[in-house]
Design an enzyme around this catalytic site. Structure first.
Site, mmCIF file in Angstrom:
data_model
loop_
_atom_site.group_PDB
_atom_site.id
_atom_site.type_symbol
_atom_site.label_atom_id
_atom_site.label_comp_id
_atom_site.label_asym_id
_atom_site.label_seq_id
_atom_site.Cartn_x
_atom_site.Cartn_y
_atom_site.Cartn_z
ATOM 1 N N GLU A 151 -8.586 -4.149 1.922
ATOM 2 C CA GLU A 151 -7.459 -3.727 1.357
ATOM 3 C C GLU A 151 -6.234 -3.550 2.111
ATOM 4 O O GLU A 151 -6.369 -2.419 3.079
ATOM 5 C CB GLU A 151 -7.584 -2.846 0.250
ATOM 6 C CG GLU A 151 -6.244 -2.489 -0.696
ATOM 7 C CD GLU A 151 -6.296 -1.479 -1.630
ATOM 8 O OE1 GLU A 151 -5.549 -1.549 -2.513
ATOM 9 O OE2 GLU A 151 -7.073 -0.550 -1.499
ATOM 10 N N GLU A 247 -5.571 -0.040 -12.333
ATOM 11 C CA GLU A 247 -5.837 1.168 -11.683
ATOM 12 C C GLU A 247 -4.368 1.940 -11.640
ATOM 13 O O GLU A 247 -3.743 2.552 -10.704
ATOM 14 C CB GLU A 247 -6.203 1.362 -10.333
ATOM 15 C CG GLU A 247 -5.631 0.477 -9.354
ATOM 16 C CD GLU A 247 -6.304 0.826 -8.054
ATOM 17 O OE1 GLU A 247 -7.308 1.473 -7.779
ATOM 18 O OE2 GLU A 247 -5.357 0.803 -6.691
#
Length: 291
Positions: A151, A247
């Site tokens: 990420e 999220e």
């Protein structure tokens, strides 16, 4: 007919809520699955499999956390000390083991500490150590059939890989078919100078295997100004194979509020439901007009 991209929710934003409660709330809101925070010691795989099976969900990914919740638990894959690096590799392996046992597709990997944008030695040295560490973890992941997704995180929070281009370059240096990349729209809005849709198309479907989403304010999709229809269109254009994992955080709340369970459940669920329904409508529109 284009593939409908499943939409999941990451359980770290539910704080200390029991897993059963998270699964029940996610099911009631209409999510296709959940993403689990990468703390293997807190889970019992049989319990997870029973819960998601009973509610018709799946676990899409294990969201690795760097550093860990305990003081001194760095999980630093780029650390100059070999012992610290080995601890970090062992942590990734534990997440891979969990993913294997619960049929999750991938494990998120951050090559440097999140929330600490400084370097241990130099950018070049830190990147080289991260590449070597992730390569070792990837050999283990390959044996288990689990993908590692690196990420990129914005420059104000990490010091090594910030953009999709940075992350593809690192993945290529690692040289494993089981190391790919992911994106996070909140971070991408800062780092992708020509826009999120262009960055996704440039990276392509081979590399981009997982997506986290929140709006530009870090609230639920549809509560800010991100071009969601164009982002979803880009995912469909590259024949994206992964899921969309939400999220977001309610306005005025930080990740630390979520991890500590300081977000009222009714407010969080209201925002999540809004974002989920918004994304579904946007995806329906994209799919309706896609050749």
């Amino acid at each position: 007919m284009p593939r409908e991209i499943p939409i999941c929710v990451n359980n770290w934003i539910f704080g200390n809520a029991p897993l059963r409660e998270v699964v029940e709330r996610a099911t009631k809101m209409g999510f296709d699955g959940i993403e689990l925070v990468g703390e293997p010691a807190i889970y019992k795989p049989a319990e997870i499999n029973g819960l998601v099976g009973a509610y018709g969900l799946n676990v899409c990914s294990i969201c690795g956390m760097y550093p860990g919740p305990e003081e001194g638990d760095l999980r630093a894959l780029c650390h100059p000390d070999r012992i610290e690096r080995e601890k970090a590799i062992d942590y990734v392996k534990a997440c891979v083991d969990l993913a294997k046992k619960i049929n999750a597709r991938s494990v998120l990997v951050a090559p440097s500490l999140v929330g600490q944008p400084g370097l241990f030695v130099s950018k070049a040295d830190d990147i080289q150590r991260a590449v070597e560490s992730i390569h070792k973890a990837a050999q283990y992941a390959e044996d288990q059939g689990i993908m590692l997704t690196i990420e990129p995180i914005n420059r104000y929070e990490v010091g090594l890989v910030n953009s999709l281009d940075d992350t593809v370059a690192m993945a290529k240096a690692i040289g494993s078919d089981f190391v790919r990349i992911m994106g996070d729209t909140f971070h991408m809005q800062i780092e992708e100078g020509d826009g999120i849709p262009n960055a996704l198309r440039r990276a392509g479907s081979y590399w981009v295997q997982h997506i986290h989403v929140a709006d530009n304010t870090r609230e639920a999709p549809g509560m800010g100004t991100m071009p969601w229809r164009e982002i979803i269109r880009a995912l469909h254009d590259i024949d994206y194979e992964g899921v969309i994992s939400m999220e977001p955080l309610p306005k005025g709340k930080a990740p630390y509020d979520a991890r500590n369970g300081n977000i009222p459940a009714d407010k969080l669920d209201m925002d999540l439901k809004f974002g989920l329904e918004f994304l579904k409508r946007e995806q329906d529109t994209v799919m309706r007009y896609k050749p």
